[in-house]
Design a protein around this motif. Sequence first.
Motif, mmCIF file in Angstrom:
data_model
loop_
_atom_site.group_PDB
_atom_site.id
_atom_site.type_symbol
_atom_site.label_atom_id
_atom_site.label_comp_id
_atom_site.label_asym_id
_atom_site.label_seq_id
_atom_site.Cartn_x
_atom_site.Cartn_y
_atom_site.Cartn_z
ATOM 1 N N GLY A 169 6.067 -2.984 10.838
ATOM 2 C CA GLY A 169 6.253 -2.746 12.297
ATOM 3 C C GLY A 169 7.774 -3.673 12.122
ATOM 4 N N ALA A 170 7.635 -5.567 11.301
ATOM 5 C CA ALA A 170 8.747 -5.422 10.968
ATOM 6 C C ALA A 170 9.676 -5.207 10.577
ATOM 7 C CB ALA A 170 7.958 -7.237 11.121
ATOM 8 N N ASP A 171 9.659 -4.753 9.352
ATOM 9 C CA ASP A 171 10.470 -4.245 9.017
ATOM 10 C C ASP A 171 11.293 -2.556 9.319
ATOM 11 O OD1 ASP A 171 9.694 -5.734 6.321
ATOM 12 O OD2 ASP A 171 8.842 -4.199 5.206
ATOM 13 N N LEU A 172 10.829 -1.793 10.160
ATOM 14 C CA LEU A 172 11.068 -1.193 11.054
ATOM 15 C C LEU A 172 11.655 -1.932 12.022
ATOM 16 C CD1 LEU A 172 8.844 1.243 10.841
ATOM 17 C CD2 LEU A 172 10.781 1.779 10.205
ATOM 18 N N ARG A 173 11.842 -2.653 12.548
ATOM 19 C CA ARG A 173 12.248 -3.173 13.794
ATOM 20 C C ARG A 173 14.129 -4.768 13.126
ATOM 21 N NH1 ARG A 173 7.652 -2.008 15.428
ATOM 22 N NH2 ARG A 173 7.158 -2.313 18.238
ATOM 23 N N ALA B 272 -2.162 -5.705 8.718
ATOM 24 C CA ALA B 272 -1.326 -7.172 7.985
ATOM 25 C C ALA B 272 -0.260 -6.108 6.943
ATOM 26 C CB ALA B 272 -1.709 -8.071 6.730
ATOM 27 N N VAL B 273 -0.577 -5.166 6.462
ATOM 28 C CA VAL B 273 0.542 -3.650 6.336
ATOM 29 C C VAL B 273 0.905 -3.316 7.348
ATOM 30 C CG1 VAL B 273 1.174 -1.903 4.519
ATOM 31 C CG2 VAL B 273 -0.526 -3.826 3.622
ATOM 32 N N VAL C 79 1.342 -0.985 -0.151
ATOM 33 C CA VAL C 79 -0.570 -0.292 0.162
ATOM 34 C C VAL C 79 0.965 1.078 0.486
ATOM 35 C CG1 VAL C 79 -2.152 1.629 1.061
ATOM 36 C CG2 VAL C 79 -1.929 -1.344 1.688
ATOM 37 N N GLU C 80 0.583 2.387 -0.530
ATOM 38 C CA GLU C 80 1.711 3.317 -0.649
ATOM 39 C C GLU C 80 1.092 4.121 0.363
ATOM 40 O OE1 GLU C 80 4.884 5.714 -2.807
ATOM 41 O OE2 GLU C 80 3.949 3.446 -2.689
#
Length: 603
Positions: free
Chosen positions: A473-477, A467-468, A459-460
Amino acid sequence: MSLPLGARVEGGVTRFAVRAPLADMLWLCVFDGPAETRHAMARDGADWVLEWPGDLSGARYGYRAAGEWAPEAGRWFDPAKLLVDPYAVELDRRFVQSPRLATFGEDTADIVPRAIVPAPRPPLAARPPRFARAGLVYELNVRAFTMLHPAVPASQRGTIAALRHPAVLAHFRKLHVTAIELMPIVAWIDERHLLPLGLVNAWGYNPVAMMALDPGLCPGGVAELRETVAALHAEGIGVILDLVFNHSGESDLQGGVISLRGLDDAAYARAPDGSLINDTGTGNTLDFANPAVRRLTLASLRHFVAQCGIDGFRFDLATVLAREPGFAADAPIFAEIAADPLLADRVMIAEPWDIGPGGYQLGRFPANWLEWNDRYRDDVRRFWRGDGGIDMLATRMAGSSDVFGPQCVPENCRTVNFLAAHDGFTLADTVSYTQRHNWANGEDNRDGHGENFSWNNGVEGPSDDPAVLAARGADLRALLGTLFASTGTIMLTAGDEFGRSQQGNNNAYAQDNAIGWVDWEGRDRALEDHVAQLAAFRAAHLDWFRIFPEDGIWLTLDGTPKTDAHWQDQHAPGLCWQSHDPAAPRRFVIDRARRRVVQDAGA
């Protein structure tokens, strides 16, 4: 011998000295409210001087210069222009943009700031800089960082004094900040194109007076900065100033006559045909082959160390400092800084590029300088985006010896690793946008970086999809875990620890509003606490991040020693590193498939 430049009070006498080698006449202009009195100055070689029999501490002053008006030839002498002392340390108002600044014969005394004669102030006691290699540098914009802070009194928001508020200091402590890096706090002027757009320069990278504090950010002048630095030092936190010596806000041939241009245009680099060199993309470039430019630069650095206690400096577009006109790794400014007793031990950080020919010089600054490492940013982003290899990730995490040489580790790692900075996407926007969204800047979305190595998790922009949000959040961590597990000094931009967004604007220099301001009320407190845990671990094991990975072994995720084939596998799911020392077992795990980074000191 000529007097030191600037205004000084000594023994009840006020001495003024200003450089203007090609002027026919110079006047000191002293103001009492709007009333101006002019006093002819005497030539002393390339300088003009005047001794005032009395203490003028606190008085407002400027200069006017007469001579030839021939801008194409570098002659901008117009007695109608009030000129700011290049050596001023305080001003009575902010700069304002106006066509009158560039119009010959238009008097500008009512719109140009007056310099303030500084009262004698003893220098601070010399102390080593507060800084730890491999520690955390926290980059912040003073105004944007504090404008929405709920604990800071409204009267103090947007000012340097706000940084010593107990709630702000508590946040720095929570993150184990080694040093804060202040984006420009010296007086700047808005670019000409912003005025009709109803915008202002919110970052400050367009200075006019190189050591004069901006009255909006620092209404208390040198005393306010000095007291704030002392409060930060009391917490064990150093202060680094981001300074712009590559150009001035006087811009191109259509720019204003405000200070250097009206006194000594030789400060600006010119091509053989006489045109202004524009290696900065701002209309002009300061000429560091000119000893007068280096003299001003060194005087500025000395002032901030001696009078304010500053621990170090980050130099914007630092390649300009070493252009003569091409980049020279042994440029005079480096030796002059190293030989100066006030500056030799200060922390020096280069942004090692400009836009001129051969402008990218990462890894080529002096051995005791730190350098912003954009290759770290790009390679780590690409790895977690899915199109970067494990070999480059390991190289970046281990100190980028391919850039800085094997001497980078163990004791002298010169890389400043970062995932995001003031220019470019915020970290949260890196995992939420594939394209820049800079429409608010009024340049049809053409400004800012085009390639950000970013992704949006389907999603832009903003999303309410759980889910997005979970994926982001996982990517940031994962990104932050990588940063805090990397060898060398690391840098975090204010707000990235709790998911700050700029709505996809990757060049928010003109957004002095909610786009650019840090949203304290809406921050992701769980992410903030996670970063605090990463920071606490790093602070407790700082020596490790000065020597890693020299005392360990690289492994695959299943514990097998890495082979050449593993390193060459661009789709490898991850890697681990484990120390050899059984008395101090340490490890970290990078798991791309599970979007996580794990590190501990008890493997």
